[in-house]
Design an enzyme around this catalytic site. Structure first.
Site, PDB file in Angstrom:
ATOM      1  N   ARG A 285      13.023  82.152  66.255  1.00 49.18           N
ATOM      2  CA  ARG A 285      12.138  81.307  65.454  1.00 49.18           C
ATOM      3  C   ARG A 285      10.678  81.723  65.646  1.00 49.18           C
ATOM      4  O   ARG A 285       9.891  81.742  64.704  1.00 49.18           O
ATOM      5  CB  ARG A 285      12.341  79.843  65.849  1.00 49.18           C
ATOM      6  CG  ARG A 285      11.650  78.893  64.938  1.00 49.18           C
ATOM      7  CD  ARG A 285      12.404  77.586  64.795  1.00 49.18           C
ATOM      8  NE  ARG A 285      11.764  76.748  63.800  1.00 49.18           N
ATOM      9  CZ  ARG A 285      10.959  75.743  64.127  1.00 49.18           C
ATOM     10  NH1 ARG A 285      10.732  75.453  65.384  1.00 49.18           N
ATOM     11  NH2 ARG A 285      10.385  75.040  63.170  1.00 49.18           N
TER      12      ARG A 285
ATOM     13  N   ASP B 250       5.841  84.115  63.549  1.00 47.65           N
ATOM     14  CA  ASP B 250       4.755  85.068  63.748  1.00 47.65           C
ATOM     15  C   ASP B 250       4.618  85.961  62.512  1.00 47.65           C
ATOM     16  O   ASP B 250       3.532  86.116  61.957  1.00 47.65           O
ATOM     17  CB  ASP B 250       5.008  85.914  65.002  1.00 47.65           C
ATOM     18  CG  ASP B 250       3.818  86.816  65.320  1.00 47.65           C
ATOM     19  OD1 ASP B 250       2.676  86.394  65.070  1.00 47.65           O
ATOM     20  OD2 ASP B 250       4.029  87.939  65.811  1.00 47.65           O
TER      21      ASP B 250
ATOM     22  N   VAL C  10       3.190  84.459  59.153  1.00 50.53           N
ATOM     23  CA  VAL C  10       1.811  83.982  59.115  1.00 50.53           C
ATOM     24  C   VAL C  10       0.922  85.137  59.564  1.00 50.53           C
ATOM     25  O   VAL C  10       0.982  85.560  60.713  1.00 50.53           O
ATOM     26  CB  VAL C  10       1.619  82.764  60.053  1.00 50.53           C
ATOM     27  CG1 VAL C  10       0.184  82.263  59.951  1.00 50.53           C
ATOM     28  CG2 VAL C  10       2.596  81.653  59.710  1.00 50.53           C
TER      29      VAL C  10
ATOM     30  N   GLY D  62       1.308  88.218  59.196  1.00 49.71           N
ATOM     31  CA  GLY D  62       2.050  89.392  59.666  1.00 49.71           C
ATOM     32  C   GLY D  62       2.382  89.301  61.152  1.00 49.71           C
ATOM     33  O   GLY D  62       1.898  88.422  61.858  1.00 49.71           O
TER      34      GLY D  62
ATOM     35  N   ASP E  53       1.718  89.798  64.332  1.00 55.55           N
ATOM     36  CA  ASP E  53       0.530  90.199  65.089  1.00 55.55           C
ATOM     37  C   ASP E  53       0.288  89.316  66.302  1.00 55.55           C
ATOM     38  O   ASP E  53      -0.818  89.296  66.845  1.00 55.55           O
ATOM     39  CB  ASP E  53      -0.702  90.155  64.177  1.00 55.55           C
ATOM     40  CG  ASP E  53      -1.038  88.740  63.738  1.00 55.55           C
ATOM     41  OD1 ASP E  53      -0.190  87.827  63.942  1.00 55.55           O
ATOM     42  OD2 ASP E  53      -2.146  88.516  63.221  1.00 55.55           O
TER      43      ASP E  53
ATOM     44  N   SER F   1      -0.209  86.285  66.451  1.00 55.24           N
ATOM     45  CA  SER F   1      -1.179  85.202  66.235  1.00 55.24           C
ATOM     46  C   SER F   1      -0.578  83.860  66.652  1.00 55.24           C
ATOM     47  O   SER F   1      -1.300  82.929  67.006  1.00 55.24           O
ATOM     48  CB  SER F   1      -1.635  85.159  64.781  1.00 55.24           C
ATOM     49  OG  SER F   1      -0.518  85.100  63.907  1.00 55.24           O
TER      50      SER F   1
ATOM     51  N   ASN G 133       4.785  74.466  63.832  1.00 55.52           N
ATOM     52  CA  ASN G 133       4.857  75.113  65.154  1.00 55.52           C
ATOM     53  C   ASN G 133       5.576  74.222  66.145  1.00 55.52           C
ATOM     54  O   ASN G 133       6.187  74.693  67.094  1.00 55.52           O
ATOM     55  CB  ASN G 133       3.470  75.345  65.717  1.00 55.52           C
ATOM     56  CG  ASN G 133       2.979  74.130  66.508  1.00 55.52           C
ATOM     57  OD1 ASN G 133       3.595  73.692  67.457  1.00 55.52           O
ATOM     58  ND2 ASN G 133       1.880  73.610  66.104  1.00 55.52           N
TER      59      ASN G 133
HETATM   60  C1  HEM Z   1      13.753  79.328  54.277  1.00 57.39           C
HETATM   61  C2  HEM Z   1      13.582  79.727  55.500  1.00 57.39           C
HETATM   62  C3  HEM Z   1      13.676  78.848  56.727  1.00 57.39           C
HETATM   63  C4  HEM Z   1      13.515  77.499  56.869  1.00 57.39           C
HETATM   64  C5  HEM Z   1      13.188  76.490  55.787  1.00 57.39           C
HETATM   65  C6  HEM Z   1      13.727  77.195  58.261  1.00 57.39           C
HETATM   66  C7  HEM Z   1      13.591  75.937  58.814  1.00 57.39           C
HETATM   67  C8  HEM Z   1      13.895  75.607  60.111  1.00 57.39           C
HETATM   68  C9  HEM Z   1      13.768  74.283  60.674  1.00 57.39           C
HETATM   69  C10 HEM Z   1      13.206  73.073  59.963  1.00 57.39           C
HETATM   70  C11 HEM Z   1      14.243  74.340  61.950  1.00 57.39           C
HETATM   71  C12 HEM Z   1      14.378  73.178  62.925  1.00 57.39           C
HETATM   72  C13 HEM Z   1      13.173  73.004  63.781  1.00 57.39           C
HETATM   73  C14 HEM Z   1      13.322  71.844  64.716  1.00 57.39           C
HETATM   74  O1  HEM Z   1      13.745  70.760  64.311  1.00 57.39           O
HETATM   75  O2  HEM Z   1      12.998  72.021  65.906  1.00 57.39           O
HETATM   76  C15 HEM Z   1      14.642  75.701  62.198  1.00 57.39           C
HETATM   77  C16 HEM Z   1      15.160  76.156  63.384  1.00 57.39           C
HETATM   78  C17 HEM Z   1      15.424  77.490  63.628  1.00 57.39           C
HETATM   79  N1  HEM Z   1      15.123  78.552  62.802  1.00 57.39           N
HETATM   80 FE1  HEM Z   1      14.697  78.453  60.859  1.00 57.39          FE
HETATM   81  N2  HEM Z   1      14.031  78.336  58.932  1.00 57.39           N
HETATM   82  C18 HEM Z   1      14.007  79.366  58.044  1.00 57.39           C
HETATM   83  C19 HEM Z   1      14.198  80.708  58.317  1.00 57.39           C
HETATM   84  C20 HEM Z   1      14.444  81.199  59.570  1.00 57.39           C
HETATM   85  C21 HEM Z   1      14.441  82.612  59.914  1.00 57.39           C
HETATM   86  C22 HEM Z   1      14.140  83.745  58.930  1.00 57.39           C
HETATM   87  C23 HEM Z   1      14.743  82.692  61.237  1.00 57.39           C
HETATM   88  C24 HEM Z   1      14.846  83.909  62.115  1.00 57.39           C
HETATM   89  C25 HEM Z   1      15.148  85.111  61.698  1.00 57.39           C
HETATM   90  C26 HEM Z   1      14.958  81.331  61.716  1.00 57.39           C
HETATM   91  C27 HEM Z   1      15.357  80.999  62.982  1.00 57.39           C
HETATM   92  C28 HEM Z   1      15.518  79.695  63.433  1.00 57.39           C
HETATM   93  C29 HEM Z   1      16.120  79.363  64.719  1.00 57.39           C
HETATM   94  C30 HEM Z   1      16.763  80.336  65.686  1.00 57.39           C
HETATM   95  C31 HEM Z   1      16.046  77.968  64.851  1.00 57.39           C
HETATM   96  C32 HEM Z   1      16.469  77.128  66.059  1.00 57.39           C
HETATM   97  C33 HEM Z   1      15.267  76.998  66.963  1.00 57.39           C
HETATM   98  C34 HEM Z   1      15.547  76.352  68.311  1.00 57.39           C
HETATM   99  O3  HEM Z   1      16.684  76.041  68.646  1.00 57.39           O
HETATM  100  O4  HEM Z   1      14.572  76.186  69.057  1.00 57.39           O
HETATM  101  N3  HEM Z   1      14.733  80.467  60.690  1.00 57.39           N
HETATM  102  N4  HEM Z   1      14.420  76.460  61.070  1.00 57.39           N
HETATM  103  C1  LIG Z   2       3.898  74.647  71.412  1.00 54.47           C
HETATM  104  C2  LIG Z   2       2.635  74.063  70.917  1.00 54.47           C
HETATM  105  O1  LIG Z   2       1.562  74.497  71.247  1.00 54.47           O
HETATM  106  N1  LIG Z   2       2.772  73.043  70.075  1.00 54.47           N
HETATM  107  C3  LIG Z   2       1.641  72.356  69.490  1.00 54.47           C
HETATM  108  C4  LIG Z   2       1.831  72.299  67.976  1.00 54.47           C
HETATM  109  O2  LIG Z   2       0.903  71.439  67.376  1.00 54.47           O
HETATM  110  C5  LIG Z   2       0.956  70.137  67.879  1.00 54.47           C
HETATM  111  C6  LIG Z   2       0.169  69.210  66.965  1.00 54.47           C
HETATM  112  O3  LIG Z   2      -1.171  69.622  66.827  1.00 54.47           O
HETATM  113  C7  LIG Z   2       0.499  70.141  69.344  1.00 54.47           C
HETATM  114  O4  LIG Z   2       0.455  68.836  69.885  1.00 54.47           O
HETATM  115  C8  LIG Z   2       1.496  70.992  70.119  1.00 54.47           C
HETATM  116  O5  LIG Z   2       1.127  71.098  71.468  1.00 54.47           O
END
Ligand code: HEM
Ligand SMILES: CC(=O)N[C@H]1CO[C@H](CO)[C@@H](O)[C@@H]1O
Ligand SMILES: *[C@@H]1O[C@H](CO)[C@@H](O)[C@H](O)[C@H]1NC(C)=O
Ligand SMILES: *[C@@H]1O[C@H](CO)[C@@H](O)[C@H](O)[C@H]1NC(C)=O
Length: 322
Positions: free
Chosen positions: A59, A64, A67, A69, A71, A73, A91
């Site tokens: 994720r 990264d 946004v 590219g 980099d 950021s 984020n």
């Molecule tokens: C249309 C594109 C995408 C949307 C709308 C999307 C949206 C999201 C959202 C809303 C979450 C849940 C965040 C949370 O509740 O903590 C998530 C989790 C995740 N996303 Fe995506 N995502 C997209 C594309 C991608 C891509 C391209 C990747 C990587 C190649 C990716 C990797 C992940 C992973 C691994 C998680 C789980 C994160 C965790 O367990 O900490 N996603 N995504």
């Molecule tokens: C991981 C991290 O830095 N998360 C920040 C994302 O933005 C929120 C809202 O401004 C911060 O409270 C988090 O610390």
């Protein structure tokens, strides 16, 4: 004449690598031969006690690259004077920053100011995917770290978009629909918070399997003061393994987020989904390719940007005379 041409060629060969140094596999072969193994060791140490690091890195790499590219950021901490990408809404739940710090510290000890933070993210993600059962692929390196991190630049696709809406962000990065479906296969690991998908439970989204809805309802109803926003696995089959199970699950109407379920239903994406469901090797191959492509989005090369010493802060600027 011949001599002059030879001389010119020689000159070009000397100057071009500096000015146009493009990403290449094994970029650090001479400048820091242990770079990739140092990153890999840091990922292994973390993975041993925390399998969820793969999801965190995937994720982070996605956010990264989408946004400004790839980099690094996303790694910049905000300060009292200046807020950074980390302060932008999406984020919120990006994790894994300490692992990048660990790898960077080890790299600085061995070859100071050589290996960019942007490359560390790309390499660490590859290593974690492999440890989780996914493909191993060669990552071109040579990215430079950016000099800007601004929350206003963060404009990532949201989980309630349709397939064609989500595709707008991908097309803007020259990624194809096939790339998008492939990369969303990263949701084969990791979690989403209830706040992300609760609307589907409350509204009894008809595209969701009833058994899954009941299960998610139970998870989210258990919210409490100490855990106000519980999480559910995105892949209800094999949540800690990097495989094609995510595609099988959405084929069974067991996608947790709306965008995930839409992939299986929308005619723009459903053929790719069934292709990956039927052929695990195809998904592995395509995923590796799509990750390399994503990792190339708007990278800084040559002498652009810098090599940060600390991934969380820009290097101090040399004071300029006024
Ligand atoms: C249309 C594109 C995408 C949307 C709308 C999307 C949206 C999201 C959202 C809303 C979450 C849940 C965040 C949370 O509740 O903590 C998530 C989790 C995740 N996303 Fe995506 N995502 C997209 C594309 C991608 C891509 C391209 C990747 C990587 C190649 C990716 C990797 C992940 C992973 C691994 C998680 C789980 C994160 C965790 O367990 O900490 N996603 N995504
Ligand atoms: C991981 C991290 O830095 N998360 C920040 C994302 O933005 C929120 C809202 O401004 C911060 O409270 C988090 O610390
Ligand atoms: C996409 O490709 C076009 C044409 O090659 C190029 O001008 C543009 O900069 C690329 N965009 C990105 C985000 O790489
Ligand atoms: C599955 O995909 C791989 C990789 O593209 C391909 O070589 C193989 O022939 C496919 N297998 C089947 C059964 O279609």
């Amino acid at each position: 004449m011949r001599l002059k041409a030879t001389f010119l060629l020689l000159l070009l060969n000397l100057i071009l690598p500096l000015a146009l140094a493009k990403l290449s596999v094994g970029f650090y072969g001479r400048s820091c031969p242990k770079a990739e193994s140092i990153v890999q060791a840091a990922v292994r140490r973390r993975f041993t006690r925390d399998k969820s690091i793969t999801a965190a890195l995937l994720r982070m790499h996605f956010h990264d690259c989408f946004v400004r590219g790839c980099d690094a950021s996303i790694l910049i901490d905000s300060t009292r004077k200046m807020s950074s990408e980390k302060d932008a809404g999406p984020n919120l739940t990006v994790r894994g920053f300490e692992l990048i710090d660990d790898a960077k510290k080890a790299l600085e000890a061995t070859c100071p100011s050589r290996v960019s933070c942007a490359d560390i993210i790309a390499l660490a993600t590859r290593d974690a995917v492999f440890l989780s059962g996914g493909p191993f692929y060669r990552v071109p390196t040579g990215r430079r770290d950016g000099l800007v991190s601004n929350p206003d630049d963060v404009n990532l696709p949201g989980p309630t978009l349709s397939v064609s809406q989500a595709f707008h962000s991908f097309r803007a990065k020259n990624m194809t629909m096939d790339d998008m479906v492939t990369l969303l296969g990263a949701h084969t690991v990791g979690v989403a918070h209830c706040s992300i998908f609760l609307d589907r439970i409350i509204g009894s989204d008809p595209t969701m399997d009833r058994g899954l809805r009941n299960k998610l309802n139970a998870i989210c109803s258990a919210a409490s003061g100490s855990n106000p926003d519980p999480t559910a696995f995105l892949d209800q089959g094999t949540p800690l393994t990097f495989d094609n199970q995510f595609f099988k699950q959405i084929g069974l109407r067991r996608g947790v987020m709306k965008i995930d379920q839409e992939l299986a239903n929308d005619r723009l994406s459903r053929r790719t989904v069934s292709g990956f469901t039927a052929n695990a090797t195809l998904f592995r191959t395509r995923f590796a390719e799509a990750m390399v492509k994503m990792g190339n989005i708007q990278v800084l090369e040559g002498r652009a940007g810098e090599i940060r010493k600390n991934c969380r802060v820009f290097n101090p600027r040399p004071k300029r005379r006024v």
